[in-house]
Write an enzyme that holds these catalytic residues in place. Sequence first.
Site, short mmCIF file in Angstrom:
data_model
loop_
_atom_site.label_atom_id
_atom_site.label_comp_id
_atom_site.label_asym_id
_atom_site.label_seq_id
_atom_site.Cartn_x
_atom_site.Cartn_y
_atom_site.Cartn_z
N GLU A 72 0.79 -1.04 -0.16
CA GLU A 72 -0.06 0.12 0.04
C GLU A 72 0.96 1.34 -0.06
O GLU A 72 0.68 2.31 0.74
CB GLU A 72 -1.00 -0.03 1.24
CG GLU A 72 -1.85 -1.39 1.01
CD GLU A 72 -3.21 -1.28 1.83
OE1 GLU A 72 -3.58 -0.09 1.83
OE2 GLU A 72 -3.64 -2.49 1.92
N1 CAA Z 1 -7.57 11.32 -3.22
C1 CAA Z 1 -8.24 11.67 -4.45
N2 CAA Z 1 -7.58 12.06 -5.62
C2 CAA Z 1 -6.52 11.92 -5.71
C3 CAA Z 1 -5.76 11.39 -4.67
C4 CAA Z 1 -6.11 11.23 -3.37
N3 CAA Z 1 -5.70 10.53 -2.24
N4 CAA Z 1 -4.26 11.14 -4.85
C5 CAA Z 1 -4.25 11.75 -6.01
N5 CAA Z 1 -5.26 12.12 -6.72
C6 CAA Z 1 -5.69 12.81 -7.76
C7 CAA Z 1 -4.94 14.19 -7.98
O1 CAA Z 1 -5.75 15.40 -7.37
C8 CAA Z 1 -4.80 14.08 -9.39
O2 CAA Z 1 -5.93 15.03 -9.99
P1 CAA Z 1 -5.84 15.69 -11.24
O3 CAA Z 1 -5.08 15.24 -12.38
O4 CAA Z 1 -7.37 16.03 -11.65
O5 CAA Z 1 -5.17 16.98 -10.83
C9 CAA Z 1 -4.69 12.75 -9.79
O6 CAA Z 1 -5.26 12.11 -8.79
C10 CAA Z 1 -3.14 12.55 -9.70
O7 CAA Z 1 -2.44 12.66 -8.75
P2 CAA Z 1 -0.89 12.56 -8.50
O8 CAA Z 1 -0.52 13.78 -9.67
O9 CAA Z 1 -0.74 12.93 -7.17
O10 CAA Z 1 -0.50 11.28 -9.16
P3 CAA Z 1 1.17 10.99 -9.21
O11 CAA Z 1 1.30 10.30 -10.38
O12 CAA Z 1 1.90 11.85 -8.99
O13 CAA Z 1 1.08 9.72 -8.10
C11 CAA Z 1 2.52 8.18 -6.51
C12 CAA Z 1 2.45 9.23 -7.57
C13 CAA Z 1 2.02 9.14 -5.18
C14 CAA Z 1 3.69 7.68 -6.39
C15 CAA Z 1 1.29 7.24 -6.64
O14 CAA Z 1 1.44 6.55 -7.96
C16 CAA Z 1 1.19 6.17 -5.42
O15 CAA Z 1 0.83 6.34 -4.36
N6 CAA Z 1 2.05 4.97 -5.82
C17 CAA Z 1 2.02 3.90 -4.86
C18 CAA Z 1 0.91 3.07 -5.24
C19 CAA Z 1 0.71 2.09 -3.98
O16 CAA Z 1 0.58 2.33 -3.07
N7 CAA Z 1 0.44 0.61 -4.47
C20 CAA Z 1 0.23 -0.31 -3.57
C21 CAA Z 1 -1.22 -1.19 -4.09
S1 CAA Z 1 -2.27 -1.98 -3.02
C22 CAA Z 1 -1.25 -3.33 -2.48
O17 CAA Z 1 -0.36 -2.99 -1.95
C23 CAA Z 1 -1.61 -4.77 -2.73
C24 CAA Z 1 -2.51 -5.30 -1.75
O18 CAA Z 1 -3.59 -6.20 -1.80
C25 CAA Z 1 -2.70 -4.64 -0.28
#
Ligand code: CAA
Length: 384
Positions: free
Chosen positions: A363
């Site tokens: 996550e």
């Molecule tokens: N809530 C609502 N909207 C959001 C948001 C949130 N928390 N975060 C981002 N957004 C929206 C933004 O407002 C933006 O909207 P606009 O384009 O309209 O402005 C859009 O989404 C894009 O946001 P960002 O520019 O912040 O996106 P980014 O590309 O810079 O994100 C990152 C980069 C933060 C690294 C993201 O890719 C990330 O969190 N990566 C990690 C993924 C992760 O946690 N994976 C784990 C998966 S689950 C797992 O582990 C398996 C399981 O079974 C448990």
Amino acid sequence: MDFDLSAEQEMIKNTARDFADREIMPGAQERDRNAIFDRSIIDKLAKLGFLSPTLPEKYGGMGADFISEALIFEEIGRVDSSIRTTLSVQVSLTELPILNFGTEVQRQKYLPLLADGTWLGCFGLTEPGAGSDAANLETRAVKQGSQWSLTGRKMWISNGGLANLALIFAQTNPELKAKGLAAFLVETQTPGFSTQTIKGKLGLRSSNTAELILEDVRVPAENMLGEIGDGFKIAMWALDQGRFGVASGCVGIIQGCVNASVKYAKDRHAFGRPIAGFQLVQEMISDMVVDYEAARLLVHRAGHLKNKGVRNTRETSIAKLYASEAAVRAALNAIQVHGGYGYSDEYPVERYLRDAKVATLYEGTSQIQKLIIGRLTTGIDAFT
Ligand code: CAA
């Protein structure tokens, strides 16, 4: 600032604590040793309402707040992170996105089934080639009349091999990158959907983790969650919920480390007295206690913002980063307090370490949390 729990929150915490001690803790070592997922525990949790603490009652939920949710995850995380993981994927990564982004038809169709444990859910975002870079998905969604055809693979999916419903993120138009992503509610008995359970994990051994394989899986158009292009935002919003659950579970791990260490240090004698009387042992225990208190306050602050319905990405990332790293520190210290006995599964502390480590990975890794916090603090985006 009111640090007291309400009467309802106290009651939920005590019920969760009793259940964890009575029904979950006794078999935890055996389930971990033999990698056994015990479905009957999930069914009992459902009967207590703990599979749906924050869902409104009209969908079969408890209608409680996010502090209550955190308290449940803390108490269960204290004894068994595998069960806590199953639970938080169900609640935070499946139910809450449907509640927040679903149509009324989708909510009524799926939420009661998830709330009472008839169905399990999973969250299909990560792929073999895309973890941190979550927008860069290769799973494709192609419109075919009134259906979508989904093809691709998902990796490290908690509950993946058990789920009846998978929230799958897929690309509808690669040229649009993140803005082409869509989210789909996929019933896992649909032809073309299969899973492969992942074995040999360091921790969370009694939870299910799987690879999902989608080969031309046909999903009715009405099973899209939100609109085309909403997929990435839905994933990020869901992770604000999921990371809160992980952080809460880690608070529980730290408490488990304190409990086990205090008991052992009082029972174990060296140089003619209990080792709890030695300053260096007390230092390790007090480090755990300080981390516990700090992590818990961070989690509850994020929960407070969730209760108010305001964006809490920053506070949730801080809580998840701190609590997961602190849980690893606490587990290492707890093993140290236990000496050689801490290195065997006769005591729970080596399991706490193996289970805590994944919380710094799944996550969103600790590095991703730092970059989210750093971007929000500096205004400079390290990802682009
Ligand atoms: N809530 C609502 N909207 C959001 C948001 C949130 N928390 N975060 C981002 N957004 C929206 C933004 O407002 C933006 O909207 P606009 O384009 O309209 O402005 C859009 O989404 C894009 O946001 P960002 O520019 O912040 O996106 P980014 O590309 O810079 O994100 C990152 C980069 C933060 C690294 C993201 O890719 C990330 O969190 N990566 C990690 C993924 C992760 O946690 N994976 C784990 C998966 S689950 C797992 O582990 C398996 C399981 O079974 C448990």
